[in-house]
Design a protein around this motif. Structure first.
Motif, short mmCIF file in Angstrom:
data_model
loop_
_atom_site.label_atom_id
_atom_site.label_comp_id
_atom_site.label_asym_id
_atom_site.label_seq_id
_atom_site.Cartn_x
_atom_site.Cartn_y
_atom_site.Cartn_z
N THR A 104 -29.32 -56.59 -24.77
CA THR A 104 -28.14 -56.41 -25.63
C THR A 104 -28.01 -54.98 -26.15
O THR A 104 -26.94 -54.37 -26.04
CB THR A 104 -28.18 -57.39 -26.81
OG1 THR A 104 -28.06 -58.73 -26.31
CG2 THR A 104 -27.04 -57.12 -27.78
N MET A 105 -29.07 -54.43 -26.70
CA MET A 105 -28.99 -53.08 -27.26
C MET A 105 -28.71 -52.04 -26.18
O MET A 105 -27.97 -51.08 -26.39
CB MET A 105 -30.26 -52.73 -28.03
CG MET A 105 -30.37 -53.39 -29.39
SD MET A 105 -29.06 -52.90 -30.54
CE MET A 105 -29.69 -51.34 -31.13
N SER A 106 -29.31 -52.23 -25.01
CA SER A 106 -29.08 -51.29 -23.91
C SER A 106 -27.63 -51.33 -23.44
O SER A 106 -27.04 -50.29 -23.12
CB SER A 106 -30.03 -51.60 -22.75
OG SER A 106 -31.38 -51.42 -23.14
N ILE A 107 -27.04 -52.52 -23.41
CA ILE A 107 -25.63 -52.64 -23.03
C ILE A 107 -24.75 -51.93 -24.06
O ILE A 107 -23.82 -51.20 -23.70
CB ILE A 107 -25.22 -54.12 -22.90
CG1 ILE A 107 -25.94 -54.77 -21.72
CG2 ILE A 107 -23.70 -54.24 -22.73
CD1 ILE A 107 -25.72 -56.27 -21.60
N LEU A 108 -25.06 -52.12 -25.32
CA LEU A 108 -24.31 -51.43 -26.38
C LEU A 108 -24.39 -49.92 -26.21
O LEU A 108 -23.41 -49.20 -26.41
CB LEU A 108 -24.84 -51.84 -27.75
CG LEU A 108 -24.45 -53.24 -28.24
CD1 LEU A 108 -25.33 -53.66 -29.41
CD2 LEU A 108 -22.98 -53.30 -28.65
N GLU A 109 -25.58 -49.42 -25.87
CA GLU A 109 -25.76 -47.98 -25.69
C GLU A 109 -24.94 -47.46 -24.52
O GLU A 109 -24.32 -46.39 -24.60
CB GLU A 109 -27.25 -47.67 -25.48
CG GLU A 109 -28.09 -47.83 -26.74
CD GLU A 109 -29.59 -47.79 -26.47
OE1 GLU A 109 -29.96 -47.62 -25.28
OE2 GLU A 109 -30.36 -47.94 -27.43
N ILE A 110 -24.91 -48.21 -23.43
CA ILE A 110 -24.13 -47.79 -22.25
C ILE A 110 -22.65 -47.74 -22.61
O ILE A 110 -21.94 -46.75 -22.30
CB ILE A 110 -24.38 -48.75 -21.08
CG1 ILE A 110 -25.80 -48.59 -20.54
CG2 ILE A 110 -23.36 -48.51 -19.96
CD1 ILE A 110 -26.23 -49.68 -19.57
N ILE A 111 -22.15 -48.78 -23.25
CA ILE A 111 -20.73 -48.81 -23.62
C ILE A 111 -20.41 -47.68 -24.57
O ILE A 111 -19.38 -46.99 -24.44
CB ILE A 111 -20.37 -50.17 -24.26
CG1 ILE A 111 -20.53 -51.29 -23.23
CG2 ILE A 111 -18.94 -50.15 -24.78
CD1 ILE A 111 -20.33 -52.70 -23.81
#
Length: 431
Positions: free
Chosen positions: A393-400
């Motif tokens: 979840t946190m990695s997806i947020l960082e990419i976005i």
């Protein structure tokens, strides 16, 4: 010999009746101060009867999660209850015990808050503090817009000119995104020299995962989400395109302060407190700041709340809470305390001392002290969603965040933005 026997019996009695100590890691600050009151009550009452004492262990905020994960990765039994958050619950799940058979009445907690502490169908954490978003706006100026004929006429003219259709002012709880956009234009001096505010709104556009959580409200309200009906991540959708374009349009039009690409929670609050902006989408935690006469003397009595606009009003929900460590050697004792913590009695005590538990009855009962509490309860229940609780979840947020910030700043076009987000998340999820 008699003295030795008496001493042995006394020592054995002390050992038998000494309390089992449960160590609970907790986030430092107002949350732990509120929890200390609950723990003190437990230790003096039910805990004393059961012989179970709870001790709070605070790490510093800096490096908090890393310190706790070091303990968990080491399979340490030094702590029994750990602190968790929605966006890392999936990552920590291998170290936690699902709360099956746990004495928790699901009707006590708001459903979306329980979702925020669940992973792969299991509840791992007890939600203790809930966070959500509101649309904040100036109620004094909104009333004038609704009731002043000259203002209404000007609003209609501006909406026709910049949106291509004539809109009439509405109350914010009835807004679609075109109403938001038209109102942002109307309250920006660049387009309306008579506007009492310099800018119609303020956005948080700094490259920061918590700002993406706010943008996700727009995505969800437009009918989008991260995952499609098959469970596959899909950001290349019409809803995602429109949501990204909305922020870009408002930024390019100049309806926001020029420095918003460096703004997050604090900077957005300062802009609103200064009286220079009409509205913003902001965390519920801001209400207490913006309505405090000392902290916000220019606007404290002019603040109103509404749902996030759109055809499907939506607010991001995440929770902070506690979970049972798989490596605890005192699981039964820890579960007895967690069962108490899940009661309305404990949650009301926690709320009265500064917590924001996702318990509707408790939040509504404290509305006379904290007017935003009943609104938090209503919005979390009616509009709340959880993006995901997976380990990534946190990695997806960082990419976005990385890609949207570049798009809003004009460094990359929208097609490439969505393509790159999709490709990077696909790669991440395949690992």
């Amino acid at each position: 010999m008699r003295k030795v026997l008496v001493a042995f019996v006394l020592a054995f009695a002390i050992l038998m009746f000494s309390a089992t100590k449960i160590v609970m890691v907790y986030w430092p600050g107002p949350e732990s101060e509120a929890m200390e009151k609950v723990v003190s009550y437990w230790n003096a009452t039910e805990g004393k009867k059961l012989g179970i004492e709870v001790e709070i262990l605070n790490f510093s905020r800096e490096g908090f999660w890393e310190k706790q994960e070091i303990l968990l990765n080491a399979r340490s039994s030094e702590v029994d209850i750990v602190f968790v958050a929605t966006y890392i619950i999936g990552r920590l799940a291998p170290h936690l015990v699902p709360l099956e058979g746990f004495q928790l009445d699901p009707n006590v907690f708001i459903a979306s808050a329980l979702d925020s502490m669940s992973y792969e169908g299991f509840l791992y954490g007890l939600p203790l503090d809930v966070s959500n978003h509101f649309l904040y706006y100036r109620k004094d100026l909104m009333e004038k817009l609704l009731n002043e004929p000259a203002w209404r006429t000007r609003y209609e003219e501006l909406s026709q000119k910049y949106l291509g259709k004539k809109l009439s002012p509405k109350r914010p709880n009835e807004w679609e995104w075109d109403d938001y956009k038209a109102t942002a234009i109307f309250f920006t001096k660049k387009y309306n020299p008579d506007s009492p505010t310099t800018y119609g709104n303020v956005l948080q556009m700094k490259n920061l995962v918590y700002n993406v959580m706010i943008w996700n409200d727009v995505l969800w309200s437009m009918g989008g989400s991260w995952f499609d009906s098959t469970g596959k991540f899909n950001i290349k959708t019409e809803a995602a395109r429109k949501a990204a374009e909305l922020f870009k349009t408002l930024y390019d039009l100049g309806t926001v302060p020029p420095g918003v690409t460096t703004y997050e929670f604090g900077e957005a609050n300062e802009a609103f407190k200064s009286g220079s902006v009409f509205m913003m989408i902001q965390w519920s935690a801001a209400y207490n700041i913006l309505t405090d006469k000392t902290q916000s003397p220019l606007v404290y009595d002019k603040v109103a709340l509404a749902p996030i606009p759109g055809p499907r009003p939506s607010t991001h929900v995440h929770s902070l809470g506690v979970a049972l460590s798989k490596y605890s050697k005192k699981k039964d004792a820890a579960l007895k305390f967690l069962s108490f913590l899940a009661s309305e009695q404990a949650m009301k005590m926690y709320a009265e001392n500064g917590g924001i538990p996702p318990v509707e009855t408790v939040l509504k009962s404290l509305g006379h002290k904290r007017p935003e509490f009943p609104v938090i309860a209503e919005h979390v229940r009616k509009y709340g969603y959880v993006e995901a609780t997976i380990p990534e979840t946190m990695s997806i947020l960082e990419i976005i965040s990385n890609k949207l910030t570049a798009y809003w700043a004009g460094q990359i076009d929208l097609d490439r933005t969505l393509d790159q987000i999709q490709a990077e998340v696909d790669t991440l999820l395949k690992k």
